[in-house]
Design a protein around this motif. Sequence first.
Motif, PDB file in Angstrom:
ATOM      1  N   GLY A   1      89.957 -39.448 -60.581  1.00  0.00           N
ATOM      2  CA  GLY A   1      89.313 -40.656 -60.892  1.00  0.00           C
ATOM      3  C   GLY A   1      87.937 -40.403 -61.608  1.00  0.00           C
ATOM      4  N   LEU A   2      87.085 -41.298 -61.869  1.00  0.00           N
ATOM      5  CA  LEU A   2      85.767 -41.326 -62.515  1.00  0.00           C
ATOM      6  C   LEU A   2      84.565 -41.399 -61.356  1.00  0.00           C
ATOM      7  CD1 LEU A   2      84.152 -41.697 -64.791  1.00  0.00           C
ATOM      8  CD2 LEU A   2      84.257 -44.139 -64.746  1.00  0.00           C
ATOM      9  N   VAL A   3      83.816 -40.214 -61.537  1.00  0.00           N
ATOM     10  CA  VAL A   3      82.662 -40.086 -60.616  1.00  0.00           C
ATOM     11  C   VAL A   3      81.461 -39.807 -61.418  1.00  0.00           C
ATOM     12  CG1 VAL A   3      83.282 -37.693 -60.232  1.00  0.00           C
ATOM     13  CG2 VAL A   3      82.006 -38.907 -58.699  1.00  0.00           C
ATOM     14  N   GLN A   4      80.311 -39.987 -61.012  1.00  0.00           N
ATOM     15  CA  GLN A   4      79.152 -39.432 -61.669  1.00  0.00           C
ATOM     16  C   GLN A   4      78.926 -38.025 -61.233  1.00  0.00           C
ATOM     17  OE1 GLN A   4      75.990 -42.225 -60.485  1.00  0.00           O
ATOM     18  NE2 GLN A   4      76.249 -43.622 -62.338  1.00  0.00           N
ATOM     19  N   ALA A   5      78.087 -37.221 -62.294  1.00  0.00           N
ATOM     20  CA  ALA A   5      77.802 -36.080 -62.031  1.00  0.00           C
ATOM     21  C   ALA A   5      76.989 -35.796 -60.579  1.00  0.00           C
ATOM     22  CB  ALA A   5      77.029 -35.547 -63.255  1.00  0.00           C
ATOM     23  N   GLY A   6      77.318 -34.991 -59.976  1.00  0.00           N
ATOM     24  CA  GLY A   6      76.572 -34.536 -58.796  1.00  0.00           C
ATOM     25  C   GLY A   6      77.606 -35.161 -57.588  1.00  0.00           C
ATOM     26  N   GLY A   7      78.586 -35.973 -57.924  1.00  0.00           N
ATOM     27  CA  GLY A   7      79.324 -36.384 -56.908  1.00  0.00           C
ATOM     28  C   GLY A   7      80.576 -35.791 -56.682  1.00  0.00           C
ATOM     29  N   SER A   8      81.458 -36.223 -55.691  1.00  0.00           N
ATOM     30  CA  SER A   8      82.482 -35.575 -55.003  1.00  0.00           C
ATOM     31  C   SER A   8      83.943 -36.311 -55.089  1.00  0.00           C
ATOM     32  CB  SER A   8      82.408 -35.353 -53.545  1.00  0.00           C
ATOM     33  OG  SER A   8      81.094 -34.450 -53.278  1.00  0.00           O
ATOM     34  N   LEU A   9      84.957 -35.396 -55.218  1.00  0.00           N
ATOM     35  CA  LEU A   9      86.215 -35.892 -55.193  1.00  0.00           C
ATOM     36  C   LEU A   9      87.181 -35.037 -54.179  1.00  0.00           C
ATOM     37  CD1 LEU A   9      87.022 -37.176 -58.721  1.00  0.00           C
ATOM     38  CD2 LEU A   9      86.934 -38.690 -56.873  1.00  0.00           C
ATOM     39  N   ARG A  10      88.075 -35.781 -53.737  1.00  0.00           N
ATOM     40  CA  ARG A  10      89.072 -34.557 -52.898  1.00  0.00           C
ATOM     41  C   ARG A  10      90.354 -35.082 -53.473  1.00  0.00           C
ATOM     42  NH1 ARG A  10      91.290 -33.818 -46.735  1.00  0.00           N
ATOM     43  NH2 ARG A  10      92.275 -36.015 -47.335  1.00  0.00           N
ATOM     44  N   LEU A  11      91.294 -34.091 -54.219  1.00  0.00           N
ATOM     45  CA  LEU A  11      92.337 -33.998 -54.772  1.00  0.00           C
ATOM     46  C   LEU A  11      93.649 -33.582 -53.507  1.00  0.00           C
ATOM     47  CD1 LEU A  11      91.940 -32.488 -58.246  1.00  0.00           C
ATOM     48  CD2 LEU A  11      91.495 -34.825 -57.562  1.00  0.00           C
ATOM     49  N   SER A  12      94.579 -34.140 -53.637  1.00  0.00           N
ATOM     50  CA  SER A  12      95.636 -33.925 -52.688  1.00  0.00           C
ATOM     51  C   SER A  12      96.968 -33.756 -53.511  1.00  0.00           C
ATOM     52  CB  SER A  12      95.943 -35.042 -51.784  1.00  0.00           C
ATOM     53  OG  SER A  12      94.712 -35.479 -50.965  1.00  0.00           O
ATOM     54  N   CYS A  13      97.699 -32.559 -52.869  1.00  0.00           N
ATOM     55  CA  CYS A  13      98.942 -32.447 -53.699  1.00  0.00           C
ATOM     56  C   CYS A  13     100.017 -32.492 -52.641  1.00  0.00           C
ATOM     57  CB  CYS A  13      98.949 -30.933 -54.481  1.00  0.00           C
ATOM     58  SG  CYS A  13     100.642 -30.757 -54.799  1.00  0.00           S
ATOM     59  N   ALA A  14     101.027 -33.442 -52.554  1.00  0.00           N
ATOM     60  CA  ALA A  14     101.863 -33.320 -51.567  1.00  0.00           C
ATOM     61  C   ALA A  14     103.134 -32.693 -52.209  1.00  0.00           C
ATOM     62  CB  ALA A  14     102.269 -34.841 -51.305  1.00  0.00           C
ATOM     63  N   ALA A  15     103.664 -31.712 -51.417  1.00  0.00           N
ATOM     64  CA  ALA A  15     104.841 -30.971 -51.719  1.00  0.00           C
ATOM     65  C   ALA A  15     105.829 -31.300 -50.784  1.00  0.00           C
ATOM     66  CB  ALA A  15     104.282 -29.589 -51.543  1.00  0.00           C
TER      67      ALA A  15
ATOM     68  N   TYR B   1      93.625 -32.266 -63.817  1.00  0.00           N
ATOM     69  CA  TYR B   1      94.076 -31.153 -62.817  1.00  0.00           C
ATOM     70  C   TYR B   1      95.519 -31.078 -62.210  1.00  0.00           C
ATOM     71  CZ  TYR B   1      88.919 -30.488 -62.165  1.00  0.00           C
ATOM     72  OH  TYR B   1      87.822 -30.132 -62.562  1.00  0.00           O
ATOM     73  N   TYR B   2      96.078 -30.050 -62.225  1.00  0.00           N
ATOM     74  CA  TYR B   2      97.408 -29.747 -61.723  1.00  0.00           C
ATOM     75  C   TYR B   2      97.603 -28.931 -60.589  1.00  0.00           C
ATOM     76  CZ  TYR B   2      98.245 -31.224 -66.604  1.00  0.00           C
ATOM     77  OH  TYR B   2      98.448 -31.915 -67.822  1.00  0.00           O
ATOM     78  N   CYS B   3      98.635 -29.404 -59.755  1.00  0.00           N
ATOM     79  CA  CYS B   3      99.064 -28.570 -58.719  1.00  0.00           C
ATOM     80  C   CYS B   3      99.830 -27.634 -58.876  1.00  0.00           C
ATOM     81  CB  CYS B   3      99.265 -29.469 -57.508  1.00  0.00           C
ATOM     82  SG  CYS B   3      99.820 -28.656 -55.816  1.00  0.00           S
TER      83      CYS B   3
END
Length: 122
Positions: A10-24, A94-96
């Motif tokens: 997604g879109l986030v401001q500098a200094g922020g956080s994100l969590r990506l998930s990859c379901a296999a 970003y790729y898993c």
Amino acid sequence: QVQLVESGGGLVQAGGSLRLSCAASGLTFSTYVMGWFRQTPGKEREFVAAVSRGGASTNYADSVKGRFTISRDSAKTTVYLQMNSLKPEDTAVYYCAAARYGSITMTTADYWGQGTQVTVSS
């Protein structure tokens, strides 16, 4: 059929956080090294982070060390990428990926997800 499905971009401001998930699915999760890569337009895909089959060992690209954390949940057959202190230069798709043998690189990965866009605004 093996599937790796990313989510959490997604879109986030500098200094922020994100969590990506990859379901296999469709593979024996515990036998694969899992990793994250990223790519921006006009550039080659680059390694970001990897986690060993049992989850005890991780390694990171120098550019993300100390800010990103990779982990895996065997019960959920999911790998995560926690991204903190995000910078505009982290903007990428970003790729898993999953590798059955050896370490995980662009050439050794056996399976890839479809990618998820991360955009960091300044």
